[in-house]
Design an enzyme around this catalytic site. Structure first.
Site, PDB file in Angstrom:
ATOM      1  N   HIS A 109      13.533   9.563 -12.946  1.00 28.35           N
ATOM      2  CA  HIS A 109      14.795   9.296 -13.653  1.00 28.35           C
ATOM      3  C   HIS A 109      15.231   7.841 -13.449  1.00 28.35           C
ATOM      4  O   HIS A 109      16.389   7.549 -13.151  1.00 28.35           O
ATOM      5  CB  HIS A 109      15.885  10.254 -13.185  1.00 28.35           C
ATOM      6  CG  HIS A 109      16.936  10.510 -14.229  1.00 28.35           C
ATOM      7  ND1 HIS A 109      17.633  11.693 -14.317  1.00 28.35           N
ATOM      8  CD2 HIS A 109      17.413   9.718 -15.232  1.00 28.35           C
ATOM      9  CE1 HIS A 109      18.485  11.629 -15.327  1.00 28.35           C
ATOM     10  NE2 HIS A 109      18.369  10.442 -15.897  1.00 28.35           N
ATOM     11  N   ALA A 162      14.448   5.377 -15.840  1.00 26.20           N
ATOM     12  CA  ALA A 162      14.406   4.638 -17.106  1.00 26.20           C
ATOM     13  C   ALA A 162      15.614   3.719 -17.258  1.00 26.20           C
ATOM     14  O   ALA A 162      15.491   2.590 -17.745  1.00 26.20           O
ATOM     15  CB  ALA A 162      14.329   5.610 -18.281  1.00 26.20           C
ATOM     16  N   ARG A 220      16.917  14.302 -20.605  1.00 29.22           N
ATOM     17  CA  ARG A 220      17.425  15.064 -19.468  1.00 29.22           C
ATOM     18  C   ARG A 220      16.463  16.202 -19.156  1.00 29.22           C
ATOM     19  O   ARG A 220      15.847  16.784 -20.068  1.00 29.22           O
ATOM     20  CB  ARG A 220      18.815  15.666 -19.767  1.00 29.22           C
ATOM     21  CG  ARG A 220      19.983  14.709 -19.637  1.00 29.22           C
ATOM     22  CD  ARG A 220      20.197  14.269 -18.201  1.00 29.22           C
ATOM     23  NE  ARG A 220      21.380  13.443 -18.036  1.00 29.22           N
ATOM     24  CZ  ARG A 220      21.421  12.132 -18.241  1.00 29.22           C
ATOM     25  NH1 ARG A 220      20.341  11.506 -18.672  1.00 29.22           N
ATOM     26  NH2 ARG A 220      22.529  11.444 -18.021  1.00 29.22           N
ATOM     27  N   GLU A 241      15.210  16.850  -9.520  1.00 35.25           N
ATOM     28  CA  GLU A 241      14.893  15.433  -9.381  1.00 35.25           C
ATOM     29  C   GLU A 241      15.121  14.941  -7.951  1.00 35.25           C
ATOM     30  O   GLU A 241      16.254  15.051  -7.457  1.00 35.25           O
ATOM     31  CB  GLU A 241      15.723  14.615 -10.373  1.00 35.25           C
ATOM     32  CG  GLU A 241      15.365  14.937 -11.813  1.00 35.25           C
ATOM     33  CD  GLU A 241      16.215  14.232 -12.844  1.00 35.25           C
ATOM     34  OE1 GLU A 241      15.833  14.260 -14.038  1.00 35.25           O
ATOM     35  OE2 GLU A 241      17.269  13.675 -12.479  1.00 35.25           O
ATOM     36  N   ASP A 243      18.192  14.052 -36.318  1.00 37.60           N
ATOM     37  CA  ASP A 243      19.448  13.985 -35.573  1.00 37.60           C
ATOM     38  C   ASP A 243      20.498  14.772 -36.352  1.00 37.60           C
ATOM     39  O   ASP A 243      20.865  14.380 -37.465  1.00 37.60           O
ATOM     40  CB  ASP A 243      19.910  12.535 -35.391  1.00 37.60           C
ATOM     41  CG  ASP A 243      20.993  12.390 -34.345  1.00 37.60           C
ATOM     42  OD1 ASP A 243      21.961  13.180 -34.385  1.00 37.60           O
ATOM     43  OD2 ASP A 243      20.886  11.487 -33.492  1.00 37.60           O
TER      44      ASP A 243
END
Length: 344
Positions: free
Chosen positions: A294, A296, A246, A275, A185
Site C-alpha cells: 500500500h 502507491a 483498496r 496489510e 465509471d
C-alpha cells in the site's frame, strides 16, 4: 482550554510536518496529539473536547478503538468533522457520522500523481517480467534471457475501473505509452470519460477486452469482491490484473486460482485484505505477482501534498467554509445547526 478555541485532534501515527505547520498559523485553532497505544484516558480527554478529528486512513495501523464509528462519536459531543488522512476512509463509518451530524472529508487527488506512476510501474514490472528476472538473478544462474522474455505495453488495451483523480492520470500515462485506454465509471457520462482520456465501455466489455484491468474505484458495498472468480474467468487469457485501489475489491483466493491455472499472466498488487499480508500468503510466493505494501501513494511529495491539503481544508472548515472534499453532503444541514450551537 481557551474560550473560543477551535480544537483539532490527531493521533501520533506519522504525518508529514506540513499538517502541523499549517494549522499552527491559525491563531484560533489548537492542535493536540494523542497516543494510539497507552494513555487511553488522556486520549479520550482530548477527543472528547475535539471539534475536528483528523483520523488515519490506514485500517491496519490504527487500532480499531480509534476508528470514527458510533461508539467513538458518542464520546465526542462537540465533534463537527472527521477528516481522513487520505483519499480513502476505511477507518470512518460515514453513516454513523451522518446520523450524528458530523461531516466527513477526505483528501482525494492529493496523491494521485504518485499512485498513477506506481500503477504504470506495476504494469511494466509484470508485463516485462522485471521482478521475476530480478528474483531469478539472485538465486540461480544458467537461465537464458529468453526465459524471462516479456511483452511491451505499447498497443495493448488498458481498462480502467474508475477514472477519477487517479484514473485520469493513469489514462494519460497509458496513452503516452501508446496504449488504447478504455474505462467504466458509473458516476460519469461517456462524454466526461472521453474528456478524461478514455473510451467509455460497460464493466463487462472492459473485463473482456482489456489486456490490463486496473482498479481505481472506491471500496464500498457495491465494489466488494467486484473482481472474483467469474470476473477473472471472463478476462482475456494472458491478461494482467492491477490494483492500487483498496483491499477487498478483488477476491484474493480467486486471483490465486486464476494465476495458478495460467489464465492470467500476472498481477500487480499494492492493496490487500490484510496489510501487510502474511508472509505465507500464496500470492507472495508467485514470481508473476509484483507485490507492494500500500505504498502507491506513499512518496515524499504525496505525503506532503496530503498533509497540506488536509490542514488547509480543516482551516477553511473552522473558518466557516464548506469543505471542497465533503463525503456526506447530506449531513450539512444538521452540521450547521450543531456548529452554531457548539461554536456560536
Amino acid at each position: 482550554m481557551k474560550t473560543g478555541e477551535k480544537r483539532v485532534v490527531r493521533s501520533d501515527l506519522w504525518i508529514n510536518p506540513a499538517f502541523d505547520e499549517r494549522l499552527a498559523r491559525e491563531p484560533a485553532v489548537s492542535l493536540s496529539v494523542f497516543q494510539v497505544r497507552g494513555q487511553a484516558a488522556a486520549a479520550w480527554d482530548l477527543l472528547g473536547a475535539a471539534h475536528v478529528y483528523h483520523v488515519s486512513a490506514a485500517k491496519d495501523e490504527l487500532p480499531p478503538e480509534w476508528f470514527a464509528k458510533a461508539d467513538l462519536l458518542a464520546r465526542c459531543p462537540d465533534l463537527l468533522c472527521v477528516s481522513s488522512s487520505g483519499a480513502g476512509y476505511d477507518t470512518v463509518d460515514v453513516a454513523d457520522c451522518t446520523a450524528a451530524g458530523v461531516l466527513v472529508v477526505n483528501q482525494a487527488g492529493a496523491n494521485a500523481p504518485s499512485v498513477a506512476e506506481h500503477t504504470l510501474g506495476l504494469m511494466l514490472g509484470v508485463s516485462r517480467r522485471m521482478l521475476e528476472s530480478d528474483r531469478r538473478m539472485r538465486r540461480e544462474t544458467g537461465f537464458s534471457r529468453e526465459d524471462v522474455m516479456g511483452h511491451e505495453i505499447r498497443g495493448k488495451t488498458l481498462g480502467l475501473v474508475g477514472i477519477g483523480h487517479i484514473g485520469r492520470r493513469v489514462a494519460a500515462l497509458g496513452q503516452a505509452f501508446g496504449m488504447d485506454v478504455i474505462a467504466t465509471d458509473p458516476f460519469l457520462s461517456p462524454e466526461e470519460i472521453a474528456s478524461r482520456g478514455a473510451r467509455a465501455v460497460s464493466f463487462d466489455e472492459l473485463v473482456e477486452q482489456s489486456d490490463f484491468v486496473s482498479l481505481h474505484c472506491p471500496r464500498d458495498a457495491s465494489t466488494l469482491k467486484l473482481m472474483n472468480a467469474s470476473t477473472y474467468g471472463r478476462m482475456k487469457k494472458g491478461a494482467i490484473f492491477i490494483s492500487t485501489a483498496r483491499g477487498g475489491i478483488h477476491d484474493e483466493a480467486a486471483l490465486v486460482e486464476a494465476l495458478r491455472s495460467g489464465h492470467l499472466a500476472g498481477a500487480g498488487l499494492d492493496v490487500w485484505d490484510q496489510e501487510p499480508p502474511p508472509l505465507d500468503h500464496p500470492l507472495l510466493a508467485m514470481d508473476n505477482v509484483f507485490a507492494t505494501f500500500h505504498t502507491a501513494g506513499v512518496t515524499h511529495e504525496a505525503r506532503r501534498n496530503v498533509a497540506s491539503m488536509a490542514a488547509e481544508q480543516i482551516a477553511g472548515l473552522l473558518a466557516g467554509e464548506r469543505p471542497p472534499r465533503l463525503i456526506n453532503p447530506e449531513a450539512w444541514s444538521a452540521y450547521e445547526k450543531r456548529r452554531a450551537r457548539i461554536l456560536g
